[in-house]
Design an enzyme around this catalytic site. Structure first.
Site, PDB file in Angstrom:
ATOM      1  N   ASP A  89       0.849  -1.187   0.000  1.00 40.14           N
ATOM      2  CA  ASP A  89       0.000   0.000   0.000  1.00 40.14           C
ATOM      3  C   ASP A  89       0.887   1.240   0.000  1.00 40.14           C
ATOM      4  OD1 ASP A  89       0.940   0.143   2.575  1.00 40.14           O
ATOM      5  OD2 ASP A  89      -0.954  -0.374   3.525  1.00 40.14           O
ATOM      6  N   CYS A 311      -6.907 -27.487   6.740  1.00 40.00           N
ATOM      7  CA  CYS A 311      -5.707 -26.790   7.197  1.00 40.00           C
ATOM      8  C   CYS A 311      -4.960 -27.648   8.221  1.00 40.00           C
ATOM      9  CB  CYS A 311      -6.062 -25.433   7.797  1.00 40.00           C
ATOM     10  SG  CYS A 311      -6.707 -25.478   9.486  1.00 40.00           S
ATOM     11  N   HIS A 340      -5.699 -21.289  10.657  1.00 40.47           N
ATOM     12  CA  HIS A 340      -7.029 -21.755  10.235  1.00 40.47           C
ATOM     13  C   HIS A 340      -7.830 -20.643   9.564  1.00 40.47           C
ATOM     14  CE1 HIS A 340     -11.006 -23.536  10.185  1.00 40.47           C
ATOM     15  NE2 HIS A 340     -11.424 -22.387  10.697  1.00 40.47           N
TER      16      HIS A 340
END
Length: 377
Positions: A89, A311, A340
């Site tokens: 950014d 996961c 997760h």
């Protein structure tokens, strides 16, 4: 180059080809503010949670350890050992939200570091130079993220200045990409649409920046206090005026519901600290809704966080164990939860892409929203 593969209404399924690899869209960018995911995750973990694009913060990396040092290390991707696309950014949002004191001028912004109070100047050229040193795949233009709410007269002046700054960003990045010392000579540039909740200002600004033929276009200044309904109204009005043959990026958004609603309105790129931040506090996103790992009901539960999840956390650890780690204030609790949650978000984007490919996005969205409303995400 952005290739549009299919549409479902305004929703788009595409591929964005970059110097550092292809990005399948719609996509969620995982936020590695200082080159790492908060919650003790590294770039190796990002690969494991199927992250396509990482996002690093220009303002923070400029302050610490310094973009000159990172350039010496081969750029932020080499420094953090990330081999896929990365977006930086511009630093603008942090300048306006974190800096203790700031003074906006036509040349840029004078401000005090939130870390040690030292005086710093950042303008369009400086932001491009920092991002060039970082050698990200995609650089964001330097803009003013105006406060919410803002008076109309202030917003008109702010957006006009942001447009002038965008032209300066484009010119400076073009120069930097031609320099021999530049690491990534194919660095891409996204411009940012601003205008608060004034749809006419937003639309006019979208038309102006579209003429600059940039690599992509972001919508900034949303998710800063306005209601979700206001955000969706602005997207309905503005997205059609941004180039449809370029990626559209909604900055700082958001919840799973926000993502579905925004994809339906034509957004390709998303980023948000929410999945990592919530994970660090024990709030877990699952296929059936959000759960709080601190609740007593999980104390003896041997099931995974989400039985439908692949996961590493869900494949190896129980809710009871993860809850114990949170109660014991072990750092591992945050790590397992964030792994997760990021896997969930990246998996959701993969499901969205499949639904778009199957021309079934509207049904997919309706089913997800109905299910999540039973257990509020």
């Amino acid at each position: 180059m952005y290739t549009l593969l299919t549409t479902n209404g305004r929703a788009k399924r595409g591929i964005f080809s970059t110097p550092h690899g292809e990005i399948q869209t719609p996509v969620f960018m995982n936020v590695a503010t200082t080159g790492a995911i908060k919650g003790a995750l590294s770039s190796l973990d990002l690969r494991d949670v199927n992250c396509q694009v990482a996002l690093a913060n220009t303002y923070h990396l400029h302050l610490r350890p310094g973009d000159s040092l990172i350039q010496q290390k081969g750029g932020i991707k080499a420094f953090m050992r990330w081999d896929k696309p990365l977006l930086t950014d511009s630093g603008g949002f942090q300048v306006f939200s974190l800096a203790a004191l700031r003074n906006i001028k036509e040349e840029g912004v004078y401000f005090s570091s939130h870390i040690d109070g030292r005086k710093i100047f950042m303008g369009p050229e400086e932001s491009m130079e920092i991002q060039s040193n970082l050698a990200s795949t995609i650089a964001m233009a330097f803009d003013e993220c105006a406060p919410y709410p803002a008076e109309r007269a202030y917003m008109v002046d702010s957006v006009a200045r942001t447009t002038r700054w965008l032209v300066r960003c484009k010119n400076r990045l073009t120069e930097l990409n031609r320099q021999e010392s530049t690491i990534n000579k194919q660095q891409l540039l996204f411009g940012i649409n601003q205008g608060g909740t004034y749809e006419d200002i937003r639309i006019e600004h979208a038309k102006q920046i579209a003429e600059l033929d940039l690599d992509g276009y972001a919508i900034g200044g949303l998710a800063v206090g306005e209601t979700h309904a206001e955000m969706y109204r602005i997207l309905d009005e503005v997205v059609p005026h941004l180039p449809q043959d370029k990626p559209t990026y909604l900055m700082g958004v958001g919840t799973p519901e926000n993502i579905l609603e925004s994809v339906a309105r034509g957004v390709d790129f998303f980023d948000c600290v929410m999945p990592a931040r919530n994970g660090r506090h024990g709030h877990i996103y699952t296929s059936g809704g959000k759960i709080n790992m601190l609740n007593a009901q999980h104390e003896t539960d041997d099931s995974p966080l989400d039985a439908a999840c692949s996961c590493s956390t869900c494949q190896n650890f129980s809710r009871a164990y993860v809850r114990h780690l949170f109660k014991a204030k072990e750092m591992l609790a945050m790590r397992l939860a964030v792994i997760h949650n990021l896997h969930f978000y990246n998996g959701l984007m993969a499901e969205i892409r499949t639904a778009l490919e199957n021309n079934n996005f509207n049904n997919f969205m309706s089913e997800k929203l109905a299910m999540w409303s039973q257990n509020k995400l």
